[in-house]
Design an enzyme around this catalytic site. Structure first.
Site: not given
Length: 507
Positions: A82, A233, A486
């Site tokens: 992203d 996170y 990813e």
């Protein structure tokens, strides 16, 4: 020989034969793997790109980052697929790159790989210096809103989403992000010491300030800005491990025991929380959890003071014991092993980007093996002893698996080997480059590229993806399966050190 032992022997031979027959065992070019892994960081760059940018399909992006907060926060890395920048995992990436250079920089000496590794590190630390430019009162923890970012599938060059700035300060602390930044800058100061002494000193000075902030104003950024960082996170292991980790790195950078009391206090609090049932695991090592890494680092640092350390520090024996616990937890033959492996031998701990754990534990194993060899020590697991090279064997098996020695014959690093993922979960790689499509692609228009079955438009060379996530060696090359396809900067960073080690140690 008993029938049971005969069965074990025969089954073992058959397993070796079947492994050879499907071509799992391969010889790998670790120098090529090293150079390829470093290219990935250029694909993650944010800001004004330099003239020597090698992944030329990427262009300048996010040139106004920080303006919403009245500061300059351009540069740094997008953490994954992203377009958000998080200081916490970015700092861990820097720490891993620096530790890789410190320990195994000799393996980067061939060609320009030491320079490429140093440039990858500096791109990171330059941003961390900006993030800490307003100390002693403020540390910038994040740029961009992940919720608004995630409703788009958009090239970073086209970003039209808000770029808010999130900070921690004395009233709303973030000891984990400031502590990891302190560790990163201290480690990088060592890596740059003989290469750029002035820059090294600047990094060390800022590391001390960041650590003072983290230790003096204790608290989690989960509480201060959790609405922004969670669940992406969120700090699940608490911030005391970062206080111990950052202090240990400052001890190493200053070649002193100045921060040891802080380290001891932080680890004591870690243990108390563990006894209270908090989610603390001493054999973990990742962007979130620094336990095993701290113990291995302390084993390195405190041995420099072994002549008198035992008389002044009651904890050193425990730290050595915890480092051994880590080794025993990962060695496949250990009677006290706690980690799991797939049938083909890949360490498996999480269904979300498992390769981050594989890389970080492999690097840690090599560093600890180096320490044990230099100290002429072995690994004791229950009543069994192992030589340090067993940790090297473990790390090599993991690296080889990632590079293609697995049942699928799949290299999980893009651009390495004849077969690698073609559908990486990554906005910039999946969309046409600015070179091929100069006109603007709006926020929602890119989702057609996310969902199409075709390979990515651009090769994100060097990206190590999440890999198998089921514990069965199966992998879905599907960009919609982000846990498997990813990549992240903190996956690649420890593998830089792993590949560098095996450039010089191929067996």
């Amino acid at each position: 020989m008993s029938m049971e032992r005969i069965c074990v022997f025969v089954c073992g031979v058959l397993l070796l034969m079947s492994t050879a027959s499907v071509g799992w065992e391969q010889k790998h070019d670790y120098k090529l793997a090293l150079s390829t892994s470093l290219l990935f960081f250029e694909g993650q760059r944010s800001g004004k790109l330099p003239p020597n940018q090698r992944l030329t399909w990427r262009k300048d992006s996010a040139l106004r980052d920080g303006q919403e907060g009245g500061v300059d926060l351009t540069g740094g890395y997008y953490d994954a697929g992203d377009n958000v920048k998080y200081s916490f995992p970015m700092a861990f990436t820097a720490t891993m790159l620096a530790w890789s250079i410190i320990e195994f920089g000799d393996g980067m000496a061939m060609g320009n790989e030491w320079i490429n590794a140093a440039e990858a590190l500096r791109w990171n630390t330059d941003f961390l210096l900006k993030a800490t430019a307003h100390l002693p009162n403020t540390v910038y923890a994040m740029v961009g809103n992940p919720n608004s970012d995630h409703i788009c599938w958009e090239r970073p060059e086209d970003m039209e989403t808000p770029r808010p700035v999130y900070a921690v300060n004395t009233a709303h602390p973030g000891s984990e992000v400031a502590g990891e930044i302190a560790a990163a800058l201290a480690a990088a100061s060592i890596a740059f010491k003989t290469y750029d002494a002035a820059y090294s000193q600047r990094l060390l000075s800022k590391a001390k300030q960041a650590y003072y902030f983290a230790n003096t104003y204790q608290g989690s950024y989960n509480d201060s800005i959790g609405y922004a960082v969670c669940p992406f996170y969120c700090d699940f292991s608490g911030y005391h491990d970062e206080l111990a980790w950052g202090g240990a790195w400052l001890n190493k950078a200053t070649n002193s025991k100045k921060y040891q009391n802080h380290v001891d206090t932080a680890i004591r609090k870690m243990k108390l929380m563990q006894e209270a049932g908090t989610n603390y695991i001493d054999t973990e090592f990742s962007w979130d959890n620094k336990h095993a890494g701290t113990y291995v680092l302390l084993s390195q640092v405190l041995i420099n003071f072994h002549i008198y350390i035992y008389s002044i520090n009651e904890y050193i024996g425990q730290y050595e014991k915890e480092a051994q616990t880590f080794a025993c937890a990962v060695l496949p033959e250990s009677p006290t092993r706690t980690v799991k492996y797939t049938p083909a031998g890949l360490l498996f701990k999480t269904q979300g980007c498992n390769s981050q754990i594989v890389g970080s534990l492999s690097l840690l194993a090599l560093i600890y093996a180096k320490h044990l060899t230099e100290a002429r020590q072995t690994i004791t697991c229950g009543n069994t002893q192992f030589p340090p090279w067993k940790l090297v064997e473990f790390a090599k098996n993991q690296a080889d698996y990632i590079l293609g020695s697995n049942p699928m014959g799949m290299s999980y690093m893009v651009g390495y080997g004849p077969k690698f993922p073609q559908h990486v979960h990554h906005r910039a790689a999946s969309l046409p480059s600015v070179n091929a499509h100069p006109s603007f692609i709006a926020c929602g228009d890119g989702f057609s590229y996310l969902n199409r079955p075709n390979p990515n438009m651009n090769e994100l060379t060097g990206a190590i993806v999440g890999g198998p996530n089921s514990g069965t060696d199966n992998f879905a090359d599907d960009r919609r399966q982000s846990a498997q396809t990813e990549p992240t900067t903190y996956v690649n960073a420890p593998f830089v050190g792993v590949f560098a080690y095996f450039v010089n140690h191929k067996k």
